[in-house]
Write an enzyme that holds these catalytic residues in place. Structure first.
Site, PDB file in Angstrom:
ATOM      1  N   GLU A  98       6.595  37.888  84.452  1.00 47.40           N
ATOM      2  CA  GLU A  98       6.922  37.166  83.235  1.00 47.40           C
ATOM      3  C   GLU A  98       8.329  36.563  83.281  1.00 47.40           C
ATOM      4  O   GLU A  98       8.543  35.446  82.836  1.00 47.40           O
ATOM      5  CB  GLU A  98       6.803  38.127  82.061  1.00 47.40           C
ATOM      6  CG  GLU A  98       6.623  37.412  80.761  1.00 47.40           C
ATOM      7  CD  GLU A  98       6.510  38.415  79.622  1.00 47.40           C
ATOM      8  OE1 GLU A  98       6.165  39.567  79.893  1.00 47.40           O
ATOM      9  OE2 GLU A  98       6.782  38.020  78.489  1.00 47.40           O
ATOM     10  N   ASP A  99       9.283  37.297  83.803  1.00 47.11           N
ATOM     11  CA  ASP A  99      10.684  36.886  83.668  1.00 47.11           C
ATOM     12  C   ASP A  99      11.353  36.364  84.934  1.00 47.11           C
ATOM     13  O   ASP A  99      12.470  35.874  84.875  1.00 47.11           O
ATOM     14  CB  ASP A  99      11.527  38.081  83.171  1.00 47.11           C
ATOM     15  CG  ASP A  99      11.069  38.566  81.806  1.00 47.11           C
ATOM     16  OD1 ASP A  99      10.402  37.781  81.110  1.00 47.11           O
ATOM     17  OD2 ASP A  99      11.367  39.712  81.449  1.00 47.11           O
TER      18      ASP A  99
END
Ligand code: MN
Length: 747
Positions: A98-99
């Site tokens: 996600e990051d």
């Protein structure tokens, strides 16, 4: 996923570890070695390196390096949930996809399909959290669904949430409240259902500390003060038992930790009692070491009841009939010679592991028949509750669901002697739906223990229930108040909706006939516009009212004709019912932030304001109480106590309208507070109480409400106070009045 798509940019093999990286990786490996049965150390180190490199340079709200978070989550998964090394690896990498630049393909290439699969699940869930439009309820369903795929996804999500809650103090207050509310409403009940009691208790306490810091501090202080007493008492209570058990060759451990703070608080609220009067603040737990078996628990029980008198009504055998989440233990409450009641729980080491870690412990025993059966039961259970996932019913779904999660269970039997577990408060209607929805729909009567019994009467533990059905559907909409299971509730609601649809169709026909007679032609779109002015949500609602006869079709004809001739409708809409637009909410924020004003002010988001505000009368906040603001539909700010029940609801439905508020120094006005006084009913009691208020504290009283019954006095005093300190002083003085047993703030 193909290997060619791999794009990771990190030199994992060639990277020479930084000192802090090496230190933290070593610590994690130590934790894993201590708790896990098997460990692929090289793989965990590799995951650690990718975690470290991919999050490098990023910081958390606390200012710490970001990688502290995934490492902490991995440690929780290893030591507190204790699943397996695959989960530790997935925890280390749970935020990478996600990051960071790491892709799912990278993960699969480097760590295999299992890890990639879990991370995919964790990422999907958090994706749902970030999109603001999705309501919590849907999130919850997603959580459940992913659980049915791989339980480890949800367990990691719990660990993730636990660490975020442990470090929540670094976030702004309104964010804290939002997260804490979500956690206490969704995660804690689910953790309970999974049997992750330790995690559930800690989550609840962390949330409670955010939502109601004053009560949290109060109860933890009281617990600290009583600690020595408690330990001495347990020692004295156990001394003869300890000796007897040792003499008979038992190997055991004794735990006497107090209940967690939030559960004590809930008890005080439910029983409307002060802290001092909650007697079962702790239970004594006797845990038999391996290789003791369940039979030995009964022997221990017999030793204890040789020394102390048991209260038969409080005896529970969760060993022969475990709870739905797999919990097993013997519970008994006994009375000491001094008349003190003590709950004693007896279980084996394995039962204790399951009691603290629930589903996660079953995961460990999944090779055994018992463990795998429990896991299967969970998956079936999830499919069952998701049977009917209509998105419009999501909120109701979560409400029923939470209700079922916390309820105590009873077990009853079918005529064939099959055991069914139902929530406490269940009726034969619930039982019927639990067997099969068709039986529920056709139920006309019940026989309980061979006796004809109304369908709406509550069942008792051990009842044998037979349902008598008719040939056609006999479902009664009023049953909704007599059922407690999700299954029965949702089917009854569905039935009610069908009925409403029928009535609405009839209403539409009535309108269409009338319109034709009056030569009115109006499109559905135009009609929708008109009825909005009449304060209906939808044409369906309007037609339903017409079908039912509660809306006047002639009035509709009049309004529609007017609309057709003038192009608009004039109806008075009271201002309160008009929702604020997104823009107006924004403006309120801006005004609130801009304006600076005088003494009689409220501080919003850290700034003094002269925005219009008022105090919510559901919770009557007093200066000093922990408060939050809610931007109302008409644009002013309503001040609630942050532990107010209504606020919980508002955060869920309109979280973006919550603003952080605090009390300005000089308020200058008086506030209403209420206290409840319980004591002996004696002559002049009221007089003495009011004397304290008027003479020594110069407090004005608004009202006093007294109830006396068989020698006991119970009074609710509503008084004007300056702030919370003032109220505290009042309570202290009232407590000292002769014959007064307890005094507490009354909601
Ligand atoms: Mn995370």
């Amino acid at each position: 996923m193909s290997k060619t798509k791999s794009t990771y940019k990190y030199d994992i093999e060639g990277h020479e570890p930084d000192p802090e990286q090496k230190r933290d990786a070593d610590r994690l490996i130590r934790v894993c070695r201590e708790h896990l049965d098997s460990l692929d150390e090289a793989m965990v180190r590799k995951a650690f390196t990718l975690c470290y490199l991919s999050h490098k340079g990023v910081k958390r709200a606390s200012g710490e390096p970001y990688y502290y978070h995934p490492v902490a989550v991995a440690e929780i998964v290893a030591s507190e949930i204790t699943i397996d090394d695959v989960s530790v690896i997935a925890s280390l990498l749970h935020d990478t996809v996600e990051d960071t630049k790491v892709t799912l393909d990278d993960i699969e290439v480097l760590f295999g399909e299992d890890v990639a699969h879990i991370i995919d699940g964790v990422t999907k869930i958090s994706g749902v959290f970030k999109s603001r439009n999705t309501k919590q309820a849907e999130t919850f369903m997603k959580l459940l669904l992913s659980m049915a795929e791989d339980i480890r996804v949800v367990l990691i999500k719990f660990a993730d949430r636990l660490h975020n809650m442990r470090t929540i103090q670094h976030l702004p207050r309104e964010k804290q409240l939002q997260i804490a509310t979500e956690t206490i409403e969704l995660y804690a009940p689910l953790a309970h259902r999974f049997g992750l009691f330790n995690i559930k208790n800690e989550l609840e306490d962390l949330c409670f500390k955010v939502i109601d810091p004053n009560s949290f501090k109060f109860i933890s202080r009281k617990l600290r003060e009583k600690k020595q007493d408690r330990e001495a008492f347990i020692e004295e209570f156990m001394q003869p038992i300890r000796k007897e058990l040792s003499d008979q060759g038992f190997e055991f451990e004794i735990k006497g930790r107090p209940k967690h703070i939030y559960s004590i608080f809930r008890k005080m609220q439910r029983q409307q009692k002060p802290f001092e009067e909650i007697y079962d603040l702790f239970a004594i737990r006797i845990i038999l070491n391996d290789p003791h078996k369940k039979e030995d628990c009964w022997r221990v029980y017999s030793i204890i009841t040789d020394w102390y008198t048991p209260i038969p009504k409080r005896f529970r055998d969760f060993i022969s009939v475990p709870k739905a989440n797999g919990y097993q233990s013997l519970h008994t409450t006994v009375i000491t010679k001094q008349g003190r009641k003590v709950e004693v729980q007896i279980r084996t080491h394995k039962m204790d592991e399951i009691a603290e870690k629930g589903l996660a412990a079953h995961w460990k025993y999944k090779e055994n028949k018992e463990g795998s059966e429990t896991l299967d039961k969970f998956v079936t259970w999830v499919r069952d509750v998701l049977d009917n996932p209509r998105p419009d019913a999501a909120t109701e779904f979560v409400k029923d669901f939470q209700l079922n999660l916390y309820q105590d269970e009873i077990y009853v039997f079918t005529p064939q002697g099959e055991l069914r577990t139902l929530p406490q408060g269940a009726t034969p209607i619930d039982f019927a739906f639990d067997i099969h929805s068709e039986i529920g729909e056709r139920a006309i009567a019940a026989k309980v223990n061979g006796k004809m019994t109304p369908l709406r009467e509550k069942l008792d533990i051990g009842d044998q229930v037979e349902i008598i059905t008719g040939n056609k559907i006999n479902l009664n909409p009023d049953w909704i108040d007599d059922v407690v299971t999700h299954k029965a509730k949702s089917r009854i609601r569905q039935f009610v909706k069908q009925k409403e649809r029928q009535v609405a169709d009839e209403g539409r026909e009535i309108w269409e006939k009338k319109a034709k007679k009056n030569n009115i032609e109006i499109s559905e779109q135009e009609l929708t516009k008109v009825i909005q002015k009449l304060d209906y949500d939808s044409t369906k609602q309007l037609f339903y009212e017409i079908g039912k006869g509660s809306a006047d079709v002639k009035e509709l004809v009049r309004v529609v004709s007017e609309f057709k001739s003038k192009g608009r409708v004039e109806v008075d809409v009271p201002e309160e019912t008009r929702p604020l637009t997104e823009k107006e909410i924004q403006e309120t924020y801006i005004n609130a932030a801009r304006s600076i004003s005088d003494d009689d002010a409220l501080i919003i988001n850290g700034e003094l304001t002269n925005v219009k505000y008022s105090y919510a009368n559901c919770c009557n906040p007093i200066p000093g109480d922990d408060v939050i603001g809610f931007i109302s539909r008409i644009g002013d700010v309503k001040i609630h106590r942050s532990n107010c029940k209504n606020v919980r609801h508002l955060i869920q439905t309109d979280g973006e309208r919550i603003v952080d508020v605090s009390w300005a120094k000089n308020i200058g006005s008086q506030f209403l507070g209420a206290v409840k006084v319980i004591g002996e009913d004696r002559v002049a009691m009221i007089n003495d109480l009011t004397d304290v208020l008027s003479k020594s504290l110069k407090t004005n009283m608004k009202s006093i409400n007294v109830n006396s019954d068989s020698g006991m006095f119970e009074g609710i005093l509503t008084v004007f106070v300056d702030d919370i300190d003032h109220l505290d002083r009042i309570m202290e003085k009232l407590h000292k009045v002769e014959g007064v047993k307890s005094v507490f703030r009354y909601e």
